[in-house]
Design an enzyme around this catalytic site. Structure first.
Site, PDB file in Angstrom:
ATOM      1  N   GLY A  44      50.090 -44.036 -23.454  1.00 43.50           N
ATOM      2  CA  GLY A  44      49.741 -45.440 -23.272  1.00 43.50           C
ATOM      3  C   GLY A  44      49.159 -45.778 -21.913  1.00 43.50           C
ATOM      4  N   GLY A 100      47.033 -39.966 -24.705  1.00 45.04           N
ATOM      5  CA  GLY A 100      45.894 -39.591 -25.530  1.00 45.04           C
ATOM      6  C   GLY A 100      44.626 -40.196 -24.948  1.00 45.04           C
ATOM      7  N   ARG A 101      44.539 -41.522 -25.052  1.00 42.73           N
ATOM      8  CA  ARG A 101      43.324 -42.241 -24.662  1.00 42.73           C
ATOM      9  C   ARG A 101      42.871 -41.920 -23.236  1.00 42.73           C
ATOM     10  NH1 ARG A 101      41.591 -47.059 -27.087  1.00 42.73           N
ATOM     11  NH2 ARG A 101      43.659 -47.343 -27.968  1.00 42.73           N
ATOM     12  N   GLU A 138      52.912 -38.013 -22.761  1.00 42.03           N
ATOM     13  CA  GLU A 138      52.005 -37.585 -23.840  1.00 42.03           C
ATOM     14  C   GLU A 138      50.864 -38.586 -24.028  1.00 42.03           C
ATOM     15  OE1 GLU A 138      54.744 -37.207 -27.175  1.00 42.03           O
ATOM     16  OE2 GLU A 138      54.841 -39.376 -27.389  1.00 42.03           O
ATOM     17  N   CYS A 162      26.470 -54.369 -43.408  1.00 42.70           N
ATOM     18  CA  CYS A 162      26.260 -55.730 -43.912  1.00 42.70           C
ATOM     19  C   CYS A 162      27.521 -56.548 -43.717  1.00 42.70           C
ATOM     20  CB  CYS A 162      25.880 -55.672 -45.380  1.00 42.70           C
ATOM     21  SG  CYS A 162      24.488 -54.576 -45.653  1.00 42.70           S
ATOM     22  N   TYR A 204      39.902 -42.501 -29.962  1.00 50.05           N
ATOM     23  CA  TYR A 204      40.017 -43.584 -30.953  1.00 50.05           C
ATOM     24  C   TYR A 204      38.630 -44.155 -31.282  1.00 50.05           C
ATOM     25  CZ  TYR A 204      44.863 -43.275 -29.394  1.00 50.05           C
ATOM     26  OH  TYR A 204      46.107 -42.821 -29.056  1.00 50.05           O
TER      27      TYR A 204
HETATM   28  C1  PLP Z   1      49.541 -42.921 -29.929  1.00 46.45           C
HETATM   29  C2  PLP Z   1      50.688 -42.307 -29.279  1.00 46.45           C
HETATM   30  C3  PLP Z   1      50.544 -41.715 -28.018  1.00 46.45           C
HETATM   31  C4  PLP Z   1      49.272 -41.764 -27.227  1.00 46.45           C
HETATM   32  O1  PLP Z   1      48.962 -43.059 -26.852  1.00 46.45           O
HETATM   33  P1  PLP Z   1      47.696 -43.358 -25.902  1.00 46.45           P
HETATM   34  O2  PLP Z   1      47.645 -44.835 -25.814  1.00 46.45           O
HETATM   35  O3  PLP Z   1      46.508 -42.786 -26.596  1.00 46.45           O
HETATM   36  O4  PLP Z   1      47.951 -42.695 -24.597  1.00 46.45           O
HETATM   37  C5  PLP Z   1      51.642 -41.072 -27.472  1.00 46.45           C
HETATM   38  N1  PLP Z   1      52.820 -41.028 -28.138  1.00 46.45           N
HETATM   39  C6  PLP Z   1      52.989 -41.588 -29.340  1.00 46.45           C
HETATM   40  C7  PLP Z   1      54.297 -41.498 -30.018  1.00 46.45           C
HETATM   41  C8  PLP Z   1      51.944 -42.254 -29.950  1.00 46.45           C
HETATM   42  O5  PLP Z   1      52.131 -42.840 -31.133  1.00 46.45           O
END
Ligand code: PLP
Length: 383
Positions: free
Chosen positions: A216, A256-257, A254, A333, A362
């Site tokens: 996050g 992602g983004r 952990e 459309c 994403y």
């Molecule tokens: C989606 C998710 C992440 C990654 O979140 P980001 O906002 O992409 O960093 C990490 N842990 C869990 C459990 C998630 O669902």
């Protein structure tokens, strides 16, 4: 925003649009800097942000593992990175997925409910788990609060332990509570998670506990050059927090983004420009069925124009109108097919090439590819 020169020159030379261009060189540098800042804090990549195999391979040397949220992601990550440590989370895991996790040697299952705990114990006597906690902490400023069905409150966490799971199975807790927080806010959240987890785990005799603080970390689409402050975050975790940790404890995150957003580009060309009731539109090949990010996040996707005749604003719109702003739309459309609304644009004509940045997370993988049956973008990996 600007595209790095190697991305821009590659994109200009494409003979077919739209295309996704992944800058793996830039991604590796970015991941290396994050890895270096984090020191002993473990870094897992949340594959759901972008499970592209080349991206996973590029990140592999810099991450300690990969977090997956489905059997599909799990099988894909295991195939792509046979030796990776994998953590398997997410609500609603099926028995088949849990069995697959055991088959494929998943290192940690993040248990989301007492019933899931019981189902896992029917498959194995000694799972290696983190209990996912749903803690009632306010995360002011978060883009997304991960409350609701995710994880467990304290009574449910204890109900998991009541299922008879062996003491050695519970390795710690997992708490992914919010997304879109900057480093100071993330640190405040981490302090609260650790402040809760350490005594909770000690009271339940979990030794050398693992505390997974989730992902996050903020990505600011209005300011592509403002990165999450990894060094400050790491200093806070290692300085302020680690003092309160018991022997052998381990912190893990952990994201992602914030790992992959910056190194993907959606490149396409202008099909038409027009002015309708005073509003200027640039109609692009493709659209939000390839990059749904601006719709889901409600923002203007940052972009750069890679061709174009330069000077002046909006003179490509015809009908004598001169406007500095236009709305960039795709071919769908639906009025929702907007990539950027009423944004400053240089003169644009059909054939000009536009590259949308921050499309590495994403983006393609969350989009509704088959709506209207347009051709899919080609995908390119720059090394
Ligand atoms: C989606 C998710 C992440 C990654 O979140 P980001 O906002 O992409 O960093 C990490 N842990 C869990 C459990 C998630 O669902």
């Amino acid at each position: 925003m600007q595209a790095p020169p190697h991305v821009a020159s590659f994109a200009r030379a494409l003979d077919r649009f739209p295309a996704y261009v992944y800058d793996l060189r830039g991604l590796a540098d970015h991941a290396a800097r994050i890895r270096a800042a984090l020191g002993p804090v473990e870094l897992f990549y949340a594959a759901k942000a972008n499970p592209d195999a080349e991206i996973l391979r590029t990140l592999a040397p810099f991450v300690d593992g990969v977090e997956v949220s489905s059997g599909g992601e799990l099988a894909h990550v295991r195939r792509t990175l046979p030796d990776a440590r994998i953590a398997f989370g997410g609500p609603g895991k099926t028995d088949e997925e849990l069995a697959l996790a055991l088959d494929l040697g998943v290192e940690r299952v993040h248990v989301e409910s007492p019933r899931e705990m019981a189902r896992l114990l029917r498959l194995t006597a000694a799972p290696r788990i983190l209990l996912r906690a749903n803690l009632a902490f306010e995360a002011a400023g978060a883009a997304l609060a991960m409350n609701g069905p995710f994880g467990m409150d304290e009574p449910a966490l204890d109900a998991c332990l009541d299922t008879g799971v062996g003491g050695a199975s519970v390795r710690g807790v997992h708490a992914h509570l919010a997304s879109g927080l900057d480093a100071p806010a993330m640190l405040r959240l981490a302090e609260r998670i650790v402040g809760w987890a350490v005594p909770w785990l000690a009271a339940r005799s979990v030794e050398a506990p693992e505390i997974n603080l989730g992902g996050g970390m903020a990505v600011d689409y209005t300011s592509p050059e403002t990165l999450f402050d990894w060094p400050a975050y790491a200093r806070g975790l290692l300085g302020g927090l680690s003092g309160g940790l018991p022997d052998g404890a381990r912190l893990r995150i952990e994201p992602g983004r914030a790992l992959t957003a910056y190194h993907g580009w959606y490149v396409t060309d202008v099909l038409d420009v027009k002015t309708t009731r005073g509003d200027a539109y640039v109609i692009l090949r493709g659209g939000t069925h390839h990059i749904r990010t601006p719709v889901t996040k409600g923002h203007d996707q940052p972009f750069t124009v890679l061709t174009g005749s330069g000077s002046g604003f909006g003179s490509g719109f015809g009908s004598g109108e001169r406007t500095g702003k236009a709305t960039l739309v795709g071919q769908l459309c639906t009025p929702k097919d907007v990539l950027a609304r009423d944004v400053p644009v240089p003169t644009l004509r059909p054939g000009d090439i536009v590259a949308f940045g921050m499309a590495g997370a994403y983006a393609w993988n969350i989009s509704h590819h088959d709506f209207l049956m347009h051709p899919k973008p080609s995908v390119h990996h720059l090394t």
